[in-house]
Scaffold this motif. Structure first.
Motif, PDB file in Angstrom:
ATOM      1  N   GLU A 138      -6.237   3.351   8.182  1.00 49.63           N
ATOM      2  CA  GLU A 138      -6.596   4.199   9.311  1.00 49.63           C
ATOM      3  C   GLU A 138      -6.011   5.599   9.238  1.00 49.63           C
ATOM      4  O   GLU A 138      -6.452   6.495   9.962  1.00 49.63           O
ATOM      5  N   GLN A 139      -4.996   5.824   8.401  1.00 44.55           N
ATOM      6  CA  GLN A 139      -4.356   7.141   8.382  1.00 44.55           C
ATOM      7  C   GLN A 139      -5.276   8.177   7.726  1.00 44.55           C
ATOM      8  O   GLN A 139      -6.254   7.836   7.059  1.00 44.55           O
ATOM      9  N   ASP A 140      -4.943   9.431   7.926  1.00 46.44           N
ATOM     10  CA  ASP A 140      -5.783  10.515   7.414  1.00 46.44           C
ATOM     11  C   ASP A 140      -4.935  11.445   6.541  1.00 46.44           C
ATOM     12  O   ASP A 140      -4.020  12.100   7.038  1.00 46.44           O
ATOM     13  N   PRO A 141      -5.210  11.518   5.233  1.00 44.99           N
ATOM     14  CA  PRO A 141      -6.249  10.763   4.530  1.00 44.99           C
ATOM     15  C   PRO A 141      -5.823   9.312   4.329  1.00 44.99           C
ATOM     16  O   PRO A 141      -4.624   9.019   4.297  1.00 44.99           O
ATOM     17  N   PRO A 142      -6.803   8.405   4.198  1.00 44.31           N
ATOM     18  CA  PRO A 142      -6.457   6.993   4.000  1.00 44.31           C
ATOM     19  C   PRO A 142      -5.881   6.758   2.612  1.00 44.31           C
ATOM     20  O   PRO A 142      -5.987   7.602   1.723  1.00 44.31           O
ATOM     21  N   GLY A 143      -5.272   5.595   2.447  1.00 41.25           N
ATOM     22  CA  GLY A 143      -4.761   5.211   1.133  1.00 41.25           C
ATOM     23  C   GLY A 143      -3.266   5.037   1.118  1.00 41.25           C
ATOM     24  O   GLY A 143      -2.550   5.425   2.050  1.00 41.25           O
ATOM     25  N   GLY A 144      -2.794   4.439   0.059  1.00 39.53           N
ATOM     26  CA  GLY A 144      -1.381   4.165  -0.124  1.00 39.53           C
ATOM     27  C   GLY A 144      -1.212   3.132  -1.215  1.00 39.53           C
ATOM     28  O   GLY A 144      -2.181   2.748  -1.886  1.00 39.53           O
ATOM     29  N   ARG A 145       0.016   2.658  -1.399  1.00 42.12           N
ATOM     30  CA  ARG A 145       0.286   1.709  -2.476  1.00 42.12           C
ATOM     31  C   ARG A 145       1.185   0.585  -1.966  1.00 42.12           C
ATOM     32  O   ARG A 145       2.136   0.821  -1.217  1.00 42.12           O
ATOM     33  N   ILE A 146       0.854  -0.624  -2.387  1.00 43.18           N
ATOM     34  CA  ILE A 146       1.668  -1.806  -2.118  1.00 43.18           C
ATOM     35  C   ILE A 146       2.144  -2.338  -3.464  1.00 43.18           C
ATOM     36  O   ILE A 146       1.331  -2.546  -4.375  1.00 43.18           O
ATOM     37  N   ILE A 147       3.445  -2.535  -3.598  1.00 43.10           N
ATOM     38  CA  ILE A 147       4.006  -3.153  -4.801  1.00 43.10           C
ATOM     39  C   ILE A 147       4.687  -4.438  -4.383  1.00 43.10           C
ATOM     40  O   ILE A 147       5.601  -4.433  -3.554  1.00 43.10           O
ATOM     41  N   ASN A 148       4.219  -5.541  -4.920  1.00 35.19           N
ATOM     42  CA  ASN A 148       4.776  -6.857  -4.613  1.00 35.19           C
ATOM     43  C   ASN A 148       5.822  -7.244  -5.643  1.00 35.19           C
ATOM     44  O   ASN A 148       5.619  -7.063  -6.849  1.00 35.19           O
ATOM     45  N   MET A 171       1.901 -15.230  -5.078  1.00 39.75           N
ATOM     46  CA  MET A 171       2.033 -13.781  -4.959  1.00 39.75           C
ATOM     47  C   MET A 171       1.055 -13.062  -5.880  1.00 39.75           C
ATOM     48  O   MET A 171       0.500 -12.012  -5.526  1.00 39.75           O
ATOM     49  N   THR A 172       0.818 -13.621  -7.056  1.00 37.23           N
ATOM     50  CA  THR A 172      -0.139 -13.017  -7.975  1.00 37.23           C
ATOM     51  C   THR A 172      -1.533 -13.000  -7.368  1.00 37.23           C
ATOM     52  O   THR A 172      -2.257 -12.005  -7.477  1.00 37.23           O
ATOM     53  N   GLY A 173      -1.921 -14.081  -6.712  1.00 43.24           N
ATOM     54  CA  GLY A 173      -3.212 -14.110  -6.026  1.00 43.24           C
ATOM     55  C   GLY A 173      -3.263 -13.119  -4.879  1.00 43.24           C
ATOM     56  O   GLY A 173      -4.293 -12.461  -4.649  1.00 43.24           O
ATOM     57  N   LEU A 174      -2.166 -12.988  -4.158  1.00 42.46           N
ATOM     58  CA  LEU A 174      -2.086 -12.018  -3.075  1.00 42.46           C
ATOM     59  C   LEU A 174      -2.272 -10.606  -3.624  1.00 42.46           C
ATOM     60  O   LEU A 174      -3.013  -9.789  -3.056  1.00 42.46           O
ATOM     61  N   THR A 175      -1.612 -10.316  -4.737  1.00 44.57           N
ATOM     62  CA  THR A 175      -1.729  -8.998  -5.350  1.00 44.57           C
ATOM     63  C   THR A 175      -3.159  -8.694  -5.759  1.00 44.57           C
ATOM     64  O   THR A 175      -3.685  -7.606  -5.497  1.00 44.57           O
ATOM     65  N   LYS A 176      -3.809  -9.646  -6.388  1.00 42.85           N
ATOM     66  CA  LYS A 176      -5.189  -9.421  -6.839  1.00 42.85           C
ATOM     67  C   LYS A 176      -6.133  -9.220  -5.664  1.00 42.85           C
ATOM     68  O   LYS A 176      -7.011  -8.343  -5.685  1.00 42.85           O
ATOM     69  N   SER A 177      -5.973 -10.024  -4.609  1.00 40.27           N
ATOM     70  CA  SER A 177      -6.840  -9.885  -3.440  1.00 40.27           C
ATOM     71  C   SER A 177      -6.610  -8.552  -2.739  1.00 40.27           C
ATOM     72  O   SER A 177      -7.562  -7.894  -2.297  1.00 40.27           O
ATOM     73  N   LEU A 178      -5.342  -8.151  -2.615  1.00 42.21           N
ATOM     74  CA  LEU A 178      -5.049  -6.852  -2.005  1.00 42.21           C
ATOM     75  C   LEU A 178      -5.645  -5.715  -2.824  1.00 42.21           C
ATOM     76  O   LEU A 178      -6.162  -4.738  -2.265  1.00 42.21           O
ATOM     77  N   SER A 179      -5.587  -5.823  -4.130  1.00 42.49           N
ATOM     78  CA  SER A 179      -6.164  -4.798  -4.991  1.00 42.49           C
ATOM     79  C   SER A 179      -7.660  -4.658  -4.748  1.00 42.49           C
ATOM     80  O   SER A 179      -8.193  -3.546  -4.679  1.00 42.49           O
ATOM     81  N   LEU A 180      -8.332  -5.787  -4.603  1.00 41.28           N
ATOM     82  CA  LEU A 180      -9.778  -5.771  -4.381  1.00 41.28           C
ATOM     83  C   LEU A 180     -10.123  -5.287  -2.979  1.00 41.28           C
ATOM     84  O   LEU A 180     -10.958  -4.393  -2.793  1.00 41.28           O
ATOM     85  N   ASP A 181      -9.457  -5.845  -1.977  1.00 44.68           N
ATOM     86  CA  ASP A 181      -9.790  -5.507  -0.593  1.00 44.68           C
ATOM     87  C   ASP A 181      -9.375  -4.091  -0.223  1.00 44.68           C
ATOM     88  O   ASP A 181      -9.949  -3.483   0.691  1.00 44.68           O
ATOM     89  N   GLY A 182      -8.382  -3.544  -0.918  1.00 44.47           N
ATOM     90  CA  GLY A 182      -7.938  -2.193  -0.616  1.00 44.47           C
ATOM     91  C   GLY A 182      -8.698  -1.109  -1.343  1.00 44.47           C
ATOM     92  O   GLY A 182      -8.548   0.080  -1.023  1.00 44.47           O
ATOM     93  N   ARG A 183      -9.521  -1.489  -2.293  1.00 51.55           N
ATOM     94  CA  ARG A 183     -10.176  -0.517  -3.168  1.00 51.55           C
ATOM     95  C   ARG A 183     -11.001   0.501  -2.385  1.00 51.55           C
ATOM     96  O   ARG A 183     -10.994   1.699  -2.686  1.00 51.55           O
TER      97      ARG A 183
END
Length: 259
Positions: A138-148, A171-183
Motif C-alpha cells: 500500500e505504500q507509495d511507491p509500493p515495494g520492499g524486501r523480505i528476507i527469511n 520456511m522455504t515454501g513460505l519464501t517461494k510463495s511470498l516471492s510469487l505473491d509479492g511480484r
C-alpha cells in the motif's frame, strides 16, 4: 507492547524491521544495517536485550525497540502499525525470530513443545511477513524486501530436531510463495540459510553435539557478523534484483555430506 526511541532519525534512511533483534544473528544484522545508515525497528519478546542492541548501535540510522511476541497476531499488528506511524514506509523485513526447541527423541517430544516451535518459527514468520506485505503493497511507491532466516536445516536435519527441521523446510515454501505473491507489487523475498554462526543457540556446538552416526563432535563456527554482512548485501540490492536463496556457513562444518 512497549516501544522506546533510542537514537535520532537519519533523514532519507531506509526503514527495516528485524525480529529476534535482542540477541545473536538478529542483533548482528540490526547493528550492520544501522551502521550502514538504515533506520531499524528492533522487535523481540524481551525489551532489555532490545535496548542493549540499540545502545550498541551508537551511530547510523534510528533504532526503535518494540516488544513483540511474533506468535501473537495482536502484537504483530501493533508492531507494523508503529512502523507505519514512525517511518511512513517499510523497505525491509528480516524475519529472524526462532526457537530450536528441546533436543529430545521424536517419541518424547511433547505436543506443547512441538507447537511452541511451530508457532514461533513458522506462524510467527508468516504473521510478520503478512504485516510487512500489507505495508509494502500500500505504500507509495509500493515495494520492499523480505528476507527469511532459514537454516541449513531447511536442507538436512540434525538428530532430534524434527520440529525445528520441519519449520525450516516450511520456511522455504513460505519464501517461494511470498516471492510469487509479492511480484505484482515490487515485493522481493529471499532466504538466507545459516550454518553454525556463533550465537547463544549454537553454544553447545563448541563442546560437542551429536552427529548422524551417534558420535559427539565439536563443530567449526563462524562469526555472526559474516551472516550480517550477507543480509546487508541482499538488502542493498535494487528491487529489480533478488538473492532468492543463499547459504552462509562455517566452511568446515559437517553439512556437505551430513548424514
Amino acid at each position: 507492547m512497549t516501544e522506546t526511541d533510542s537514537t535520532p532519525a537519519t533523514p532519507g534512511a531506509k526503514a527495516a524491521v528485524v525480529t529476534g533483534a535482542g540477541t545473536g544473528i538478529g542483533r548482528a544484522v540490526a547493528l550492520e544495517l544501522a551502521h550502514a545508515g538504515w533506520s531499524v525497528v528492533l522487535a523481540g519478546r524481551r525489551l532489555p536485550p532490545l535496548e542493549e542492541t540499540a545502545r550498541l548501535v551508537r551511530e547510523g540510522g534510528r533504532t526503535l525497540a518494540v516488544r513483540t511476541d511474533v506468535t501473537r497476531p495482536e502484537d504483530v499488528d501493533a508492531l507494523f502499525r508503529v512502523v507505519g506511524e514512525h517511518f511512513g514506509r517499510l523497505d525491509l523485513l528480516f524475519n529472524n525470530a526462532g526457537s530450536f526447541g528441546p533436543a529430545v527423541p521424536l517419541d518424547e517430544l511433547a505436543h506443547e513443545d512441538w507447537r511452541a516451535v511451530v508457532d514461533t518459527n513458522l506462524t510467527g514468520a508468516f504473521l510478520c511477513a503478512q504485516g510487512a506485505y500489507r505495508l509494502m503493497k500500500e505504500q507509495d511507491p509500493p515495494g520492499g524486501r523480505i528476507i527469511n532466516n532459514g537454516s541449513v536445516s531447511a536442507h538436512v536435519p540434525r538428530p532430534d530436531s524434527i520440529a525445528y527441521t520441519a519449520t525450516k523446510h516450511a520456511m522455504t515454501g513460505l519464501t517461494k510463495s511470498l516471492s510469487l505473491d509479492g511480484r505484482a507489487y515490487g515485493i522481493a523475498c529471499g532466504q538466507i540459510d545459516i550454518g553454525n554462526a556463533a550465537t547463544e543457540m549454537t553454544e553447545r556446538m563448541r563442546t560437542g553435539i551429536r552427529q548422524a552416526d551417534g558420535t559427539m563432535a565439536v563443530e567449526p563456527m563462524m562469526d555472526a557478523t559474516d551472516v550480517a554482512r550477507t543480509v546487508l548485501h541482499m538488502a542493498s540490492l535494487p528491487l529489480e534484483a533478488n538473492v532468492q536463496f543463499a547459504t552462509v556457513m562455517a566452511t568446515a562444518m559437517p553439512f556437505i555430506g551430513r548424514g
